[in-house]
Design an enzyme around this catalytic site. Structure first.
Site, PDB file in Angstrom:
ATOM      1  N   LEU A   1       3.963  -6.383 -14.558  1.00 40.89           N
ATOM      2  CA  LEU A   1       4.975  -5.872 -13.625  1.00 40.89           C
ATOM      3  C   LEU A   1       5.971  -6.957 -13.237  1.00 40.89           C
ATOM      4  CD1 LEU A   1       2.700  -3.714 -11.287  1.00 40.89           C
ATOM      5  CD2 LEU A   1       4.195  -2.909 -13.105  1.00 40.89           C
TER       6      LEU A   1
ATOM      7  N   GLU B   1      -3.345   2.729   4.335  1.00 38.01           N
ATOM      8  CA  GLU B   1      -2.649   3.879   3.769  1.00 38.01           C
ATOM      9  C   GLU B   1      -3.584   5.090   3.714  1.00 38.01           C
ATOM     10  OE1 GLU B   1       0.277   1.215   0.884  1.00 38.01           O
ATOM     11  OE2 GLU B   1      -1.384   2.336   0.011  1.00 38.01           O
TER      12      GLU B   1
ATOM     13  N   TRP C   1       5.127   3.392  -8.168  1.00 36.28           N
ATOM     14  CA  TRP C   1       4.412   3.647  -9.417  1.00 36.28           C
ATOM     15  C   TRP C   1       4.560   5.094  -9.915  1.00 36.28           C
ATOM     16  CZ3 TRP C   1       0.302   7.191 -10.067  1.00 36.28           C
ATOM     17  CH2 TRP C   1      -0.025   7.910  -8.914  1.00 36.28           C
TER      18      TRP C   1
ATOM     19  N   ALA D   1       3.147  -4.457  -4.129  1.00 35.81           N
ATOM     20  CA  ALA D   1       1.801  -4.857  -4.555  1.00 35.81           C
ATOM     21  C   ALA D   1       0.743  -4.351  -3.570  1.00 35.81           C
ATOM     22  CB  ALA D   1       1.737  -6.368  -4.714  1.00 35.81           C
ATOM     23  N   ARG D   2       0.455  -5.117  -2.542  1.00 31.68           N
ATOM     24  CA  ARG D   2      -0.536  -4.746  -1.529  1.00 31.68           C
ATOM     25  C   ARG D   2      -0.002  -5.117  -0.157  1.00 31.68           C
ATOM     26  NH1 ARG D   2      -2.321  -2.048  -4.938  1.00 31.68           N
ATOM     27  NH2 ARG D   2      -4.461  -1.958  -5.782  1.00 31.68           N
TER      28      ARG D   2
ATOM     29  N   HIS E   1       4.461   4.398  -0.791  1.00 28.33           N
ATOM     30  CA  HIS E   1       3.681   4.012  -1.977  1.00 28.33           C
ATOM     31  C   HIS E   1       4.061   4.860  -3.192  1.00 28.33           C
ATOM     32  CE1 HIS E   1      -0.272   1.802  -3.053  1.00 28.33           C
ATOM     33  NE2 HIS E   1       0.439   1.995  -4.148  1.00 28.33           N
TER      34      HIS E   1
END
Length: 331
Positions: free
Chosen positions: A159, A273, A297, A243-244, A294
């Site tokens: 990524l 989340e 993706w 990412a996180r 989110h």
């Protein structure tokens, strides 16, 4: 072979082709969602479990007497106790490289939206400011070009590399943070010439105009962007996180945005989340903060690719009878 997909709706709202997976797993049972208290019941007769974000800890796995395979419709495996799975002879498979284009597009979208103050100009338009203007355009907010700016990448996997290559097409200079684990530092560079320059994290934070996060959440990276990091960054810097959520200290980020330590941030992930309704990053009302649910993706093509990858993983594990060890099949 009984197969249970515990949180199917996290992947498919109704627009994907499930036939490849059904062909491999004809006894597939789909559960749109599964509450924590329902997991044990739903996996008691399953030999294969498919999950996205459901947590499978040691206690839960100890009740899964028939399970031989866990397929993650995701790259991250932090929601599965890999040690417990290995002890029980359960193979755990993740998937990789299925959402590269989708995430890279989202990062570029975030860079452009922030550097063009896109949201703020939309608000001005809805307020009628352009219609009332004495000039042909509005110039309330400064617009900056990405060309000649420096993009810092934290985590140069598939990524991060995809984002870096797109950024180069804008004329951006690329810096990559060195590994946070000493044992990994320099390994890739020793094998081949690095495509992009690697620098210590503090140097990257100080020199970058935009920073994009693509690293895993580990003990070394948890809370990586704290007040010290924000004070190191440029005043015009933008921070993008796909990412996180735990990579960023929320309180420190709010302070940095409110006090103009950095120019803006775009977050597609939060520390929890789904987030609580009163999450401080959702209620701040800051114009220089973009939060998306989110979805970086989640292009349709990427989600279909994820199901197809799980089908392949399921088939390969079955054909090789590789249920004896816990390992990641797809590199």
């Amino acid at each position: 072979m009984n197969t249970a997909f515990l949180d199917y709706k996290t992947v498919d709202p109704g627009d994907l082709d499930l036939s490849p997976l059904r062909k491999i797993a004809p006894s597939l049972i789909l559960h749109d969602k599964t509450a924590a208290g329902e997991v044990n019941k739903r996996i008691e007769d399953a030999e294969t479990i498919i999950i996205n974000k459901i947590k499978l800890d040691a206690a839960t796995l100890s009740q899964a007497k028939k399970v031989k395979l866990i397929c993650l419709v995701a790259t991250g495996t932090d929601n599965v106790d890999l040690v417990a799975a290995k002890k029980q002879g359960i193979t755990v498979c993740n998937i990789k490289n299925y959402c590269t284009d989708s995430v890279a597009q989202h990062v570029v979208l975030s860079m452009l939206a922030l550097s063009h103050h896109f949201d703020e100009y939309q608000v001005s338009l809805k307020q009628g400011l352009w219609q009332k203007s004495e000039q042909f355009c509005l110039l309330e907010y400064p617009i900056t070009e990405l060309s000649a700016k420096t993009l810092g990448i934290v985590g140069l996997g598939v990524l991060g590399t995809a984002v870096a290559k797109l950024a180069v097409s804008f004329g951006m200079r690329i810096l990559v943070a060195e590994s946070f684990r000493p044992e990994n530092s320099g390994k890739k560079d020793e094998q081949k010439k690095p495509e992009f320059k690697r620098v210590p994290f503090q140097d990257l934070a100080a020199q970058s105009d935009v920073i994009s996060l693509h690293c895993p959440l580990t003990t070394e990276t948890k809370g990586l962007f704290d007040l010290k990091a924000f004070k190191t960054m440029k005043k015009n810097a933008l921070l993008i996180n796909t990412a996180r959520g735990g990579l960023i200290n929320d309180e420190a980020l709010l302070h940095a945005l409110e006090n103009k330590l950095i120019a803006g941030a775009a977050l597609d992930v939060l520390d929890r989340e789904p987030p609580a309704a009163d999450h401080p990053l959702l209620t701040s009302g800051l114009p220089n903060l973009i939060v998306t649910p989110h979805i970086a993706w989640a292009a349709k093509e990427a989600r279909q690719r994820s199901l197809d990858a799980v089908s392949y993983t399921h088939l390969r594990a079955h054909e090789t009878d590789s249920y004896l060890v816990c390992r990641l099949l797809l590199e």
